[in-house]
Enzyme design. Structure first.
Site, short mmCIF file in Angstrom:
data_model
loop_
_atom_site.label_atom_id
_atom_site.label_comp_id
_atom_site.label_asym_id
_atom_site.label_seq_id
_atom_site.Cartn_x
_atom_site.Cartn_y
_atom_site.Cartn_z
N GLN A 175 4.58 -26.10 70.80
CA GLN A 175 4.73 -25.39 72.09
C GLN A 175 5.42 -26.27 73.13
OE1 GLN A 175 1.91 -25.48 70.29
NE2 GLN A 175 0.73 -23.60 70.46
N ARG B 229 -8.43 -14.15 69.45
CA ARG B 229 -8.40 -15.60 69.74
C ARG B 229 -9.66 -15.93 70.55
NH1 ARG B 229 -3.05 -18.55 71.13
NH2 ARG B 229 -4.13 -20.10 69.87
N ASP C 145 -7.73 -23.64 78.28
CA ASP C 145 -8.10 -22.35 77.69
C ASP C 145 -9.49 -21.91 78.12
OD1 ASP C 145 -5.90 -23.43 75.80
OD2 ASP C 145 -6.07 -21.28 75.44
N ASN D 16 -8.60 -27.26 75.62
CA ASN D 16 -7.15 -27.00 75.70
C ASN D 16 -6.55 -27.37 74.35
OD1 ASN D 16 -4.84 -26.14 77.28
ND2 ASN D 16 -4.16 -28.26 77.23
N LYS D 17 -5.26 -27.17 74.23
CA LYS D 17 -4.54 -27.39 72.97
C LYS D 17 -4.91 -28.71 72.31
CE LYS D 17 -2.33 -25.19 71.26
NZ LYS D 17 -2.88 -24.33 70.18
N ARG E 173 1.38 -16.19 73.69
CA ARG E 173 0.29 -17.18 73.63
C ARG E 173 0.15 -17.80 75.01
NH1 ARG E 173 3.07 -20.51 75.64
NH2 ARG E 173 1.41 -21.99 75.26
N GLY E 174 -0.91 -18.63 75.16
CA GLY E 174 -1.24 -19.16 76.48
C GLY E 174 -2.32 -18.27 77.07
N ALA E 175 -3.39 -18.92 77.59
CA ALA E 175 -4.59 -18.17 77.97
C ALA E 175 -4.32 -17.01 78.94
CB ALA E 175 -5.63 -19.13 78.53
O1 MRU Z 1 -2.35 -21.84 71.14
P1 MRU Z 1 -1.73 -21.60 72.48
O2 MRU Z 1 -0.25 -21.83 72.49
O3 MRU Z 1 -2.11 -20.26 73.05
O4 MRU Z 1 -2.39 -22.70 73.42
C1 MRU Z 1 -2.03 -22.71 74.77
C2 MRU Z 1 -2.68 -23.80 75.54
O5 MRU Z 1 -3.47 -24.56 75.03
C3 MRU Z 1 -2.40 -23.82 77.02
O6 MRU Z 1 -2.42 -25.12 77.50
C4 MRU Z 1 -3.48 -23.00 77.75
O7 MRU Z 1 -3.61 -21.73 77.18
C5 MRU Z 1 -3.19 -22.85 79.20
S1 MRU Z 1 -1.81 -21.80 79.47
C6 MRU Z 1 -1.55 -21.67 81.14
#
Ligand code: MRU
Length: 349
Positions: free
Chosen positions: A199, A94, A240, A250-251, A51-53
């Site tokens: 996370q 996603r 994201d 973002n999250k 996970r993470g963009a």
């Molecule tokens: O649902 P996730 O864990 O993929 O969400 C991740 C985030 O919101 C991060 O802050 C974002 O992807 C940036 S990662 C460098």
């Protein structure tokens, strides 16, 4: 998670297999998932095993590598058609993180322009490898561009995990913190636990601790009083998707943190590669927000924590309006308001 650490990595492709660190098992276990086909890659992205963009973008690129290598159809045109369908399925896993669609399109561009099947296989693989290598270099550049923002800070607060685990290595928000920590080794990090998947508690604290960066986990609801009392020099988060006007998805919980930061006079920074900026999205209201299963909220470790008949609303992301963002730290420097202009200039460099 600095990208130099040979003992642990987020995503690596070798010998026709994609290895992913299973982020659902952290911090209890460091175990890897071996993906031999694109369907397993898609599942890993949907289930948040990776996970993470930026990390899911690079992972999806290798999903296409596995697909093109495994293709049983015969002609170049048939293989390309099959790959287009795989690309669509990977993008659909996603919807909010634009890096996913961006990375898939980077790979599909070379697939579409290849003349033969062999050329397509080679070009798809070399493009995925390029995106992998570039991600690490970009994160280090983001870290170094943002470090001065934390030069005088005693504390910084972050939300979710925008670290080495969310990228190929080093991270975006945690990259800024890593680079700042080199010059400011007493820097302490407040880590929002980040409900519902934790996370922050599970992943950011794990990698900060591994790197010897002092950190303390708080529940998301504690951020307000920490900002009031905690001598916090800045908030730094990842993204994201950044819209053309500087609105940031973002999250979930990031928007709340930004409001709190502004109320307490704490600068709020977003760290993200240019590939997270989507100039085709005019503002935050056009960003599709991923809705996740309610069970992520209504259960804890398999046990129900809400009555079964009660509804759950579980958006994975929220949008922070540009006016609450004091700077967007990218690999080409810190962008400032008005973001329409600074973003356009950065993308045209
Ligand atoms: O649902 P996730 O864990 O993929 O969400 C991740 C985030 O919101 C991060 O802050 C974002 O992807 C940036 S990662 C460098």
């Amino acid at each position: 998670m600095t990208g130099k650490d040979e003992n642990i990595f987020t995503v690596e492709y070798a010998d026709g297999k994609l290895m992913l660190l299973d982020q659902t098992a952290l911090p209890a276990a460091e175990r890897y998932i071996e993906c031999e086909n694109w369907q397993r890659v898609a599942k890993a992205i949907s289930d948040l095993e990776v996970r993470g963009a930026p990390a899911i973008g690079v992972t999806a690129a290798f999903g296409l590598v596995l697909a093109v290598k495994a293709s049983l159809v015969t002609t170049h045109k048939e293989i390309l058609n099959e790959l287009e369908a795989v690309a669509e399925s990977l993008i659909a896993t996603r919807p909010t993180a634009v890096n996913l669609a961006w990375a898939v399109q980077e790979v599909m561009e070379v697939a579409r322009s290849s003349q033969t099947t062999e050329e397509m296989q080679q070009n798809v693989e070399s493009t995925a490898q390029r995106l992998h290598a570039e991600d690490l270099a970009i994160c280090k550049a983001i870290g170094d561009a943002g470090a001065e923002l934390l030069a005088e800070a005693k504390n910084v607060i972050t939300h979710c995990n925008a670290g080495g685990l969310a990228t190929v290595g080093y991270g975006t928000a945690l990259g800024v913190i890593r680079s700042a920590h080199r010059e400011n080794p007493n820097l302490h990090v407040w880590v929002d636990e980040t409900r519902p998947v934790l996370q922050g508690a599970r992943l950011s604290s794990y990698e900060l601790h591994r790197d010897g960066i002092d950190c303390t986990v708080i529940v998301d609801g504690a951020a307000a009083s920490v900002l009031r009392e905690g001598e916090v020099g800045a908030a730094v988060v990842g993204a994201d998707r950044v819209a053309a006007n500087g609105d940031v998805a973002n999250k979930i919980g990031t928007y709340g943190l930004a409001v709190l930061a502004r109320y307490h006079g704490v600068p709020f920074y977003v760290a993200a590669p240019l590939s997270t900026i989507d100039s085709a999205t005019p503002n935050g209201s056009s960003i599709e927000i991923e809705q996740r299963p309610g069970l992520e909220v209504s259960e804890y470790r398999g046990e129900a924590i809400t009555p079964p008949e009660v509804a759950v609303h579980n958006p994975a992301f929220d949008v922070t309006p540009a006016e609450l963002v004091d700077g967007i730290v990218t690999e080409v420097g810190v962008l400032r308001a008005p973001y329409e202009t600074s973003i356009r200039e950065a993308l045209n460099k």
